[in-house]
Design a protein around this motif. Structure first.
Motif, PDB file in Angstrom:
ATOM      1  N   ALA A 127       0.737  -1.610  -0.136  1.00  0.00           N
ATOM      2  CA  ALA A 127       0.126  -0.207  -0.093  1.00  0.00           C
ATOM      3  C   ALA A 127       0.793   1.201   0.049  1.00  0.00           C
ATOM      4  O   ALA A 127       0.724   2.083  -0.934  1.00  0.00           O
ATOM      5  N   ALA A 128       2.116   1.125   0.527  1.00  0.00           N
ATOM      6  CA  ALA A 128       2.709   2.088   1.491  1.00  0.00           C
ATOM      7  C   ALA A 128       3.465   2.730  -0.209  1.00  0.00           C
ATOM      8  O   ALA A 128       3.635   3.577  -0.901  1.00  0.00           O
ATOM      9  N   LEU A 129       4.270   1.755  -1.235  1.00  0.00           N
ATOM     10  CA  LEU A 129       4.395   1.971  -2.383  1.00  0.00           C
ATOM     11  C   LEU A 129       3.675   2.283  -3.590  1.00  0.00           C
ATOM     12  O   LEU A 129       3.962   3.206  -4.382  1.00  0.00           O
ATOM     13  N   GLY A 136       3.501  10.855  -7.019  1.00  0.00           N
ATOM     14  CA  GLY A 136       4.479  10.977  -8.488  1.00  0.00           C
ATOM     15  C   GLY A 136       6.288  11.035  -7.494  1.00  0.00           C
ATOM     16  O   GLY A 136       7.589  11.778  -8.102  1.00  0.00           O
ATOM     17  N   ILE A 137       6.197  10.444  -7.003  1.00  0.00           N
ATOM     18  CA  ILE A 137       7.542   9.979  -6.349  1.00  0.00           C
ATOM     19  C   ILE A 137       8.753   9.007  -7.403  1.00  0.00           C
ATOM     20  O   ILE A 137       7.912   7.971  -7.132  1.00  0.00           O
ATOM     21  N   PRO A 138       9.798   9.108  -7.915  1.00  0.00           N
ATOM     22  CA  PRO A 138      10.139   8.461  -9.288  1.00  0.00           C
ATOM     23  C   PRO A 138      10.733   7.466  -8.431  1.00  0.00           C
ATOM     24  O   PRO A 138      11.243   7.293  -7.484  1.00  0.00           O
ATOM     25  N   ALA A 139      10.763   5.817  -9.030  1.00  0.00           N
ATOM     26  CA  ALA A 139      11.332   5.051  -8.597  1.00  0.00           C
ATOM     27  C   ALA A 139      11.176   4.483  -7.386  1.00  0.00           C
ATOM     28  O   ALA A 139      11.877   4.542  -6.704  1.00  0.00           O
ATOM     29  N   ALA A 140       9.585   5.107  -6.669  1.00  0.00           N
ATOM     30  CA  ALA A 140       9.344   4.473  -5.579  1.00  0.00           C
ATOM     31  C   ALA A 140       9.576   2.630  -5.256  1.00  0.00           C
ATOM     32  O   ALA A 140      10.039   2.977  -4.075  1.00  0.00           O
ATOM     33  N   GLN A 150      17.376  10.960   2.649  1.00  0.00           N
ATOM     34  CA  GLN A 150      17.894  10.609   1.724  1.00  0.00           C
ATOM     35  C   GLN A 150      16.766  11.063   0.676  1.00  0.00           C
ATOM     36  O   GLN A 150      16.653  11.460  -0.788  1.00  0.00           O
ATOM     37  N   PHE A 151      15.788  12.163   1.128  1.00  0.00           N
ATOM     38  CA  PHE A 151      15.059  12.957  -0.006  1.00  0.00           C
ATOM     39  C   PHE A 151      15.141  14.858  -0.442  1.00  0.00           C
ATOM     40  O   PHE A 151      15.153  15.053   1.151  1.00  0.00           O
ATOM     41  N   ARG A 156      10.307  14.812  -0.123  1.00  0.00           N
ATOM     42  CA  ARG A 156      10.073  14.548   1.363  1.00  0.00           C
ATOM     43  C   ARG A 156       7.816  15.047   2.132  1.00  0.00           C
ATOM     44  O   ARG A 156       6.685  14.343   2.684  1.00  0.00           O
ATOM     45  N   GLN A 157       7.959  16.313   0.346  1.00  0.00           N
ATOM     46  CA  GLN A 157       6.219  16.966   1.138  1.00  0.00           C
ATOM     47  C   GLN A 157       5.574  16.068   0.048  1.00  0.00           C
ATOM     48  O   GLN A 157       4.497  15.295   0.949  1.00  0.00           O
ATOM     49  N   ARG A 158       5.743  15.742  -0.334  1.00  0.00           N
ATOM     50  CA  ARG A 158       4.903  14.342  -1.086  1.00  0.00           C
ATOM     51  C   ARG A 158       4.527  13.251  -0.778  1.00  0.00           C
ATOM     52  O   ARG A 158       3.631  12.528  -0.761  1.00  0.00           O
ATOM     53  N   VAL A 159       5.534  12.293   0.287  1.00  0.00           N
ATOM     54  CA  VAL A 159       5.815  11.473   1.367  1.00  0.00           C
ATOM     55  C   VAL A 159       4.855  11.629   2.564  1.00  0.00           C
ATOM     56  O   VAL A 159       4.443  10.864   2.895  1.00  0.00           O
ATOM     57  N   MET A 160       4.357  13.300   2.714  1.00  0.00           N
ATOM     58  CA  MET A 160       4.156  14.076   3.697  1.00  0.00           C
ATOM     59  C   MET A 160       2.036  13.754   3.575  1.00  0.00           C
ATOM     60  O   MET A 160       2.054  13.169   3.947  1.00  0.00           O
ATOM     61  N   ILE A 161       2.949  13.665   1.295  1.00  0.00           N
ATOM     62  CA  ILE A 161       0.790  14.237   1.128  1.00  0.00           C
ATOM     63  C   ILE A 161       0.201  12.628   1.642  1.00  0.00           C
ATOM     64  O   ILE A 161      -0.444  11.918   0.756  1.00  0.00           O
ATOM     65  N   ALA A 162       1.437  11.853   0.515  1.00  0.00           N
ATOM     66  CA  ALA A 162       0.499   9.952   0.853  1.00  0.00           C
ATOM     67  C   ALA A 162       0.673   9.538   1.943  1.00  0.00           C
ATOM     68  O   ALA A 162      -0.289   8.655   2.372  1.00  0.00           O
ATOM     69  N   MET A 163       1.315  10.207   3.254  1.00  0.00           N
ATOM     70  CA  MET A 163       0.979   9.560   4.269  1.00  0.00           C
ATOM     71  C   MET A 163      -0.591  10.442   4.985  1.00  0.00           C
ATOM     72  O   MET A 163      -1.827  10.180   5.738  1.00  0.00           O
ATOM     73  N   ALA A 164      -0.718  11.602   4.880  1.00  0.00           N
ATOM     74  CA  ALA A 164      -2.042  12.523   4.794  1.00  0.00           C
ATOM     75  C   ALA A 164      -3.667  11.625   4.215  1.00  0.00           C
ATOM     76  O   ALA A 164      -4.084  11.392   4.005  1.00  0.00           O
ATOM     77  N   LEU A 165      -2.331  10.749   2.668  1.00  0.00           N
ATOM     78  CA  LEU A 165      -3.718  10.688   1.895  1.00  0.00           C
ATOM     79  C   LEU A 165      -4.360   8.965   2.212  1.00  0.00           C
ATOM     80  O   LEU A 165      -5.073   8.266   2.163  1.00  0.00           O
TER      81      LEU A 165
END
Length: 326
Positions: A127-129, A136-140, A150-151, A156-165
């Motif tokens: 689900a995280a992948l 839109g994280i390349p090479a997820a 490392q981001f 990193r903001q995209r990661v936070m959006i992913a967690m929120a969703l």
């Protein structure tokens, strides 16, 4: 349909210098599927309003002392905490401080599914992948096991959006989601948020001091100053016919790409000390239209002359603002 309704919200903080009223009688609605922008300078009460909605006002110093917040007809001030996070999510301003530096990104996103949906490690990882690909994280698949440092800031903001969703919220609050990002990345993040909003059918509250960020995104805007709502209306109404001197000042301070490239026009003065607010209108010391009436009485939100009923401003002299600016 109104999804979120805030009425006469009041939030106070106990400080060494006295009690600070960070939000003073704020009222507004957010409709289902609507994008609302909360605008204003730092210290205007935008983020504290969001904290009150999420139930995360810092304690023991801070507390909600008045008003009501209802979500889908339910009282958020008394609702169980599970409602927040599951149906209402938030993207914070600084993703680096929000993400745990010692856990891999994939594990942090997957934790949402394990904790709230009882997913196995393998299910949570899958689900995280999927979410990392959606934002839109390349090479997820290769970045699942990377750490936050490392981001880049935008990733990193995209990661936070992913967690929120992760739990498919109906309301997403984004607090300064593009701060400290360059202009190109800001546009990418805003495009991502609007695309995901359309896909999920969720409501979106954008908190920012940058009027340009929400110019092509918001349905309605709410201007806050010194903890109070000073103007509200549709994006077009407010941007084209701003009726409060604070709003017109903010508009004038934004550089126009198609206009003369002279010096920026800042608002004179500084936001007031919340421990020593001026009498009457809190914007009075910075306002060119201020008179005795402004010193004696605090203005209330009212419909602007010859404008739609949805366009309101808390100003004693909106006619002057409308005439001078437009």
């Amino acid at each position: 349909m109104v999804l979120l309704s805030v009425r006469d919200l009041r939030v106070e903080f106990a400080t060494s210098g006295g009690v600070v009223t960070a939000v003073d009688g704020a009222s507004f609605d957010v409709g289902a599927g609507e994008t609302v922008a909360l605008l204003g300078e730092s210290g205007s009460g935008k983020s504290v309003t969001a904290q009150a909605i999420l139930g995360i006002v810092p304690k023991p110093a801070g507390r909600v002392t008045g008003g009501s917040i209802s979500y889908d007809g339910r009282d958020l001030l008394t609702a169980a905490k599970g409602l927040r996070g599951r149906e209402i999510a938030m993207v914070f301003q600084d993703p680096l401080s929000s993400l745990n530096p010692v856990f891999r990104v994939g594990a942090q996103i997957g934790e949402m599914f394990r904790r709230h949906r009882g997913a196995s490690r393998r299910e949570a990882r899958a689900a995280a992948l999927d979410l990392m690909k959606r934002v839109g994280i390349p090479a997820a698949s290769k970045r699942l096991d990377d750490y936050p440092h490392q981001f880049s800031g935008g990733m990193r903001q995209r990661v936070m959006i992913a967690m929120a969703l992760a739990l498919s919220p109906r309301l997403l609050i984004a607090d300064e989601p593009t701060t400290a990002l360059d202009v190109t990345v800001q546009a990418q993040i805003m495009d991502l948020l609007t695309r995901l909003q359309a896909e999920e059918g969720m409501s979106l509250v954008l908190i920012t001091h940058d009027l340009g960020v929400v110019a092509g995104v918001a349905d309605r805007v709410i201007l806050m100053y010194a903890g109070r709502v000073v103007e509200t209306g549709s994006l077009r109404e407010v941007y084209e016919h701003s009726g409060h001197p604070y709003t017109s000042g903010l508009m004038a301070s934004v550089p126009a790409l198609d206009g003369p490239r002279d010096r920026l026009v800042p608002i004179q003065g500084a936001p007031p000390d919340l421990l020593a607010l001026p009498s009457g209108c809190s914007f009075r010391p910075r306002c060119q239209y201020a008179d005795e009436q402004c010193a004696e009485a605090e203005p209330v939100l009212r419909q602007l002359p010859d404008r739609p009923s949805t366009h309101q401003a808390a100003c004693h002299h909106p006619e002057g603002v409308l005439t001078d600016v437009h």
